[in-house]
Enzyme design. Structure first.
Site, PDB file in Angstrom:
ATOM      1  N   THR A  15       0.831  -1.203   0.000  1.00 23.13           N
ATOM      2  CA  THR A  15       0.000   0.000   0.000  1.00 23.13           C
ATOM      3  C   THR A  15       0.869   1.259   0.000  1.00 23.13           C
ATOM      4  OG1 THR A  15      -1.718  -1.185   1.186  1.00 23.13           O
ATOM      5  CG2 THR A  15      -1.847   1.208   1.222  1.00 23.13           C
TER       6      THR A  15
ATOM      7  N   TYR B 191     -11.704  -4.906  -6.570  1.00 13.89           N
ATOM      8  CA  TYR B 191     -12.741  -4.309  -7.397  1.00 13.89           C
ATOM      9  C   TYR B 191     -13.907  -5.276  -7.623  1.00 13.89           C
ATOM     10  CZ  TYR B 191     -15.280  -1.484 -10.752  1.00 13.89           C
ATOM     11  OH  TYR B 191     -16.275  -0.773 -11.366  1.00 13.89           O
TER      12      TYR B 191
ATOM     13  N   TYR C 272      -1.850 -11.535   0.885  1.00 12.92           N
ATOM     14  CA  TYR C 272      -2.016 -10.227   1.528  1.00 12.92           C
ATOM     15  C   TYR C 272      -3.516 -10.006   1.675  1.00 12.92           C
ATOM     16  CZ  TYR C 272      -1.473  -5.071   1.971  1.00 12.92           C
ATOM     17  OH  TYR C 272      -1.510  -3.760   2.366  1.00 12.92           O
TER      18      TYR C 272
ATOM     19  N   LYS D 250       0.034 -12.075   5.145  1.00  9.09           N
ATOM     20  CA  LYS D 250       0.155 -10.738   5.717  1.00  9.09           C
ATOM     21  C   LYS D 250      -1.268 -10.256   5.941  1.00  9.09           C
ATOM     22  CE  LYS D 250       0.671  -6.046   5.234  1.00  9.09           C
ATOM     23  NZ  LYS D 250       0.421  -4.851   4.459  1.00  9.09           N
TER      24      LYS D 250
END
Length: 303
Positions: A56, A119, A145, A173
């Site tokens: 990010t 999305y 993730y 993660k």
């Protein structure tokens, strides 16, 4: 004290502090690869245990495919001999994710971090198919993730149980901030490595069995987060808890006047590391917010 060793299924035995390193830009918002690599060097020189480019904080959704590939190459070239480099390769499509994964492996990344597709909604079978295809495309370890607040796709514990059957799946993660989910995932999969994905849950994550943490604060103040991890690792939980409180205060300071992402690069400038602007529509803090953030960071005594 909880056992927080990396999982047996993780050939990298990831542990400790793994910052999601930043992508540096020039003033015209083109990628500055040299400074991007220099930021990985900045955190490695200050004691972190691994780096995670294109998380990010690396602004990966704002980058083109070729830009992403070149960033992985630049970071591996700079620090790949010193610490494990786990590269973010996730994309909404399996096709693009596989392409990024193959590239990351080809330039020497030690592992790949695959954010759940985003999305479009993702069901159980779609998640399995996605991760299987990515894992089959490469020989490096794969880390899931999990950040449902940003992707819109949460993995159930049942789906994770099926994903855990993938041979090269090494770890997770988790940035869900769902502590019961994470604790149950760790209990169910002792062979996997778990990394806590929020600065708010460093101490908590270690306490429930994470072996390491991905920390945005560590992009700017790696020493602070490394100290927290090392205190915990040495059995000094009281000290680790104090440092977690300090990390909370830094995190809050980063949020002065808006999103914490702007805090990371603005605060890096205060440490004489200029990673340039964020790519629009993200932006650095305005002067007032930057001044307020600086005074808050000075009070915490990290600057």
């Amino acid at each position: 004290m909880s056992n927080h060793d990396p999982g047996a299924a993780d050939p990298l035995s990831l542990r400790g502090v793994v910052p999601p390193t930043v992508t540096a830009f020039r003033e015209d918002e083109s990628v500055d690869y040299e400074t991007t690599a220099a930021h990985a060097r900045f955190v490695v020189d200050r004691g972190v245990h691994g780096v995670f480019p294109l998380g990010t904080n690396g602004e990966f959704p704002l980058l083109s495919g070729p830009e992403r590939d070149r960033i992985v190459e630049a970071v591996v070239d700079e620090v790949g001999d010193d610490v494990p480099v786990i590269a973010g390769v996730g994309a909404p499509s399996t096709y693009r994710t596989v392409a990024h994964a193959e590239h990351a492996e080809s330039v020497g990344a030690d592992g790949i971090v695959v954010v759940t597709p985003y999305y479009y909604p993702l069901d159980h079978d779609g998640a399995l198919e996605h991760y299987r295809r990515v894992a089959e495309a490469v020989d490096v370890p794969v880390y899931i993730y999990h950040i449902p607040s940003k992707t819109g796709n949460e993995l159930s514990l049942e789906t994770l149980a099926d994903l855990a059957e993938i041979d090269t799946l090494a770890g997770v993660k988790d940035s869900s901030k769902d502590v019961p989910w994470l604790a149950q995932a760790i209990d169910s999969h002792p062979d996997l490595t778990f990394l806590a994905g929020s600065d708010s849950l460093i101490f908590t994550g270690l306490e429930i069995g994470c072996s390491g943490l991905v920390s945005a604060v560590a992009n700017v103040f790696p020493e602070l987060v490394v100290d927290c991890y090392e205190a915990y690792d040495a059995g000094n939980e009281g000290r680790a808890r104090e440092l977690q409180s300090e990390i909370f205060r830094v995190r809050d300071a980063f949020k002065t006047g808006g999103a914490y992402m702007s805090g990371v690069k603005t605060a890096l400038r205060m440490r004489d590391f200029d990673a340039g602007p964020l790519r629009s529509p993200l932006r650095l803090k305005d002067d007032d917010s930057a001044r307020e953030m600086r005074s808050r960071l000075e009070k915490i005594d990290v600057l």
